[in-house]
Motif scaffolding. Structure first.
Motif, PDB file in Angstrom:
ATOM      1  N   GLU A  87      11.841 -92.470  40.543  1.00  0.00           N
ATOM      2  CA  GLU A  87      11.669 -91.872  39.212  1.00  0.00           C
ATOM      3  C   GLU A  87      11.588 -90.351  39.290  1.00  0.00           C
ATOM      4  OE1 GLU A  87      11.955 -93.155  36.216  1.00  0.00           O
ATOM      5  OE2 GLU A  87      12.497 -95.011  37.241  1.00  0.00           O
ATOM      6  N   LYS A  90      15.034 -89.006  39.730  1.00  0.00           N
ATOM      7  CA  LYS A  90      15.825 -89.170  38.507  1.00  0.00           C
ATOM      8  C   LYS A  90      15.483 -88.088  37.488  1.00  0.00           C
ATOM      9  CE  LYS A  90      16.754 -92.530  35.919  1.00  0.00           C
ATOM     10  NZ  LYS A  90      16.600 -93.769  35.113  1.00  0.00           N
ATOM     11  N   THR A  91      14.165 -87.886  37.287  1.00  0.00           N
ATOM     12  CA  THR A  91      13.708 -86.871  36.332  1.00  0.00           C
ATOM     13  C   THR A  91      14.218 -85.496  36.748  1.00  0.00           C
ATOM     14  OG1 THR A  91      11.714 -88.180  36.139  1.00  0.00           O
ATOM     15  CG2 THR A  91      11.655 -85.976  35.170  1.00  0.00           C
ATOM     16  N   ARG A  92      14.046 -85.185  38.046  1.00  0.00           N
ATOM     17  CA  ARG A  92      14.438 -83.891  38.566  1.00  0.00           C
ATOM     18  C   ARG A  92      15.935 -83.670  38.374  1.00  0.00           C
ATOM     19  NH1 ARG A  92      12.600 -83.574  44.625  1.00  0.00           N
ATOM     20  NH2 ARG A  92      10.588 -84.200  43.769  1.00  0.00           N
ATOM     21  N   TRP A  93      16.747 -84.680  38.715  1.00  0.00           N
ATOM     22  CA  TRP A  93      18.200 -84.534  38.637  1.00  0.00           C
ATOM     23  C   TRP A  93      18.658 -84.454  37.176  1.00  0.00           C
ATOM     24  CZ3 TRP A  93      19.288 -88.936  42.729  1.00  0.00           C
ATOM     25  CH2 TRP A  93      18.795 -88.511  43.973  1.00  0.00           C
ATOM     26  N   THR A  94      18.031 -85.238  36.312  1.00  0.00           N
ATOM     27  CA  THR A  94      18.403 -85.199  34.904  1.00  0.00           C
ATOM     28  C   THR A  94      18.112 -83.814  34.347  1.00  0.00           C
ATOM     29  OG1 THR A  94      17.722 -87.509  34.803  1.00  0.00           O
ATOM     30  CG2 THR A  94      18.180 -86.427  32.708  1.00  0.00           C
ATOM     31  N   THR A  95      16.938 -83.268  34.704  1.00  0.00           N
ATOM     32  CA  THR A  95      16.562 -81.940  34.246  1.00  0.00           C
ATOM     33  C   THR A  95      17.559 -80.916  34.758  1.00  0.00           C
ATOM     34  OG1 THR A  95      14.294 -82.692  34.486  1.00  0.00           O
ATOM     35  CG2 THR A  95      14.606 -80.357  34.034  1.00  0.00           C
ATOM     36  N   PHE A  97      20.682 -81.387  35.612  1.00  0.00           N
ATOM     37  CA  PHE A  97      21.955 -81.555  34.898  1.00  0.00           C
ATOM     38  C   PHE A  97      21.831 -81.022  33.469  1.00  0.00           C
ATOM     39  CE2 PHE A  97      23.311 -84.700  38.163  1.00  0.00           C
ATOM     40  CZ  PHE A  97      24.546 -84.132  38.427  1.00  0.00           C
ATOM     41  N   GLY A  98      20.674 -81.234  32.857  1.00  0.00           N
ATOM     42  CA  GLY A  98      20.427 -80.729  31.513  1.00  0.00           C
ATOM     43  C   GLY A  98      20.544 -79.216  31.478  1.00  0.00           C
ATOM     44  N   ASP A 101      24.191 -78.265  31.780  1.00  0.00           N
ATOM     45  CA  ASP A 101      24.859 -78.460  30.488  1.00  0.00           C
ATOM     46  C   ASP A 101      24.558 -77.282  29.563  1.00  0.00           C
ATOM     47  OD1 ASP A 101      26.011 -80.805  31.170  1.00  0.00           O
ATOM     48  OD2 ASP A 101      24.579 -82.109  30.145  1.00  0.00           O
TER      49      ASP A 101
ATOM     50  N   GLN B  76      27.034 -89.623  42.287  1.00  0.00           N
ATOM     51  CA  GLN B  76      26.490 -89.787  40.941  1.00  0.00           C
ATOM     52  C   GLN B  76      25.760 -91.132  40.869  1.00  0.00           C
ATOM     53  OE1 GLN B  76      29.364 -89.380  37.811  1.00  0.00           O
ATOM     54  NE2 GLN B  76      27.774 -88.944  36.303  1.00  0.00           N
ATOM     55  N   ASP B  77      24.650 -91.175  40.163  1.00  0.00           N
ATOM     56  CA  ASP B  77      23.842 -92.396  40.086  1.00  0.00           C
ATOM     57  C   ASP B  77      23.467 -92.915  41.468  1.00  0.00           C
ATOM     58  OD1 ASP B  77      23.773 -92.527  37.324  1.00  0.00           O
ATOM     59  OD2 ASP B  77      25.682 -93.595  37.220  1.00  0.00           O
TER      60      ASP B  77
END
Lengths: 113, 113
Positions: A87, A90-95, A97-98, A101, B76-77
């Motif tokens: 988790e 995931k949070t770190r990578w999503t941030t 990527f955000g 973007d 990715q993923d």
């Protein structure tokens, strides 16, 4: 358990074998003896015992002995450390990527020739 | 990748080493060369290359070569399969506990003497 990292090494190692994952699934349905855990596997008893030792030293399962029968149990929140580790990434990578973007969205819309 | 089980064996094995987890964290911040990945580790280059080979064969990372430089990327993923495996068990166990709670709640409130 020396520190968090050592636990993760052992935990991921314990999970890296299909038979051991099968034992975890079996214990998820309730406590079981060595005989019950060995039943679905076509391996020799010493191999079963070795798998159980790896699982127990990882902290994913524990056992207790009553008379001559040793019963294995799934540790409560057995997979919590693994789940937390995944988790966090995931949070770190999503941030990350955000942010990427956002950076791309903020860029003036000019493309190199 | 032969089947899901084989992947999980390799994936969990890849994650069972602190240095390899460190490389995954580094690649989570962006692609990196072997030199960059080796920098924070106090191990010899062959060990670094072996770690990268384990990570690549697990499907967690991939690499591409441009001229003489090989660059590693996080797939990715990358952790989706691990996450899914953990989530499935959590759901299953929670449901099992829920059923147990229900059974206990349905029991007449008589205790054995």
């Amino acid at each position: 358990m020396i520190d968090g990292q050592v636990d993760l090494d052992r935990m991921f190692h314990a999970l890296s074998d299909r038979s051991r994952r099968g034992m975890i699934d079996r214990l998820g349905r309730g406590p079981a003896s060595v005989t019950e855990l060995a039943a679905p596997l076509s391996v020799a008893l010493p191999t079963v015992l070795k798998h159980l030792q790896v699982l127990e030293s990882s902290g994913l399962v524990f056992s207790e002995k009553s008379g001559r029968v040793r019963t294995y149990h799934l540790q409560q929140d057995a997979l919590a450390a693994v789940e937390r580790w995944v988790e966090q990434r995931k949070t770190r990578w999503t941030t990350a990527f955000g942010r990427l973007d956002q950076l791309l969205a903020d860029e003036p819309e000019t493309l190199p020739e």
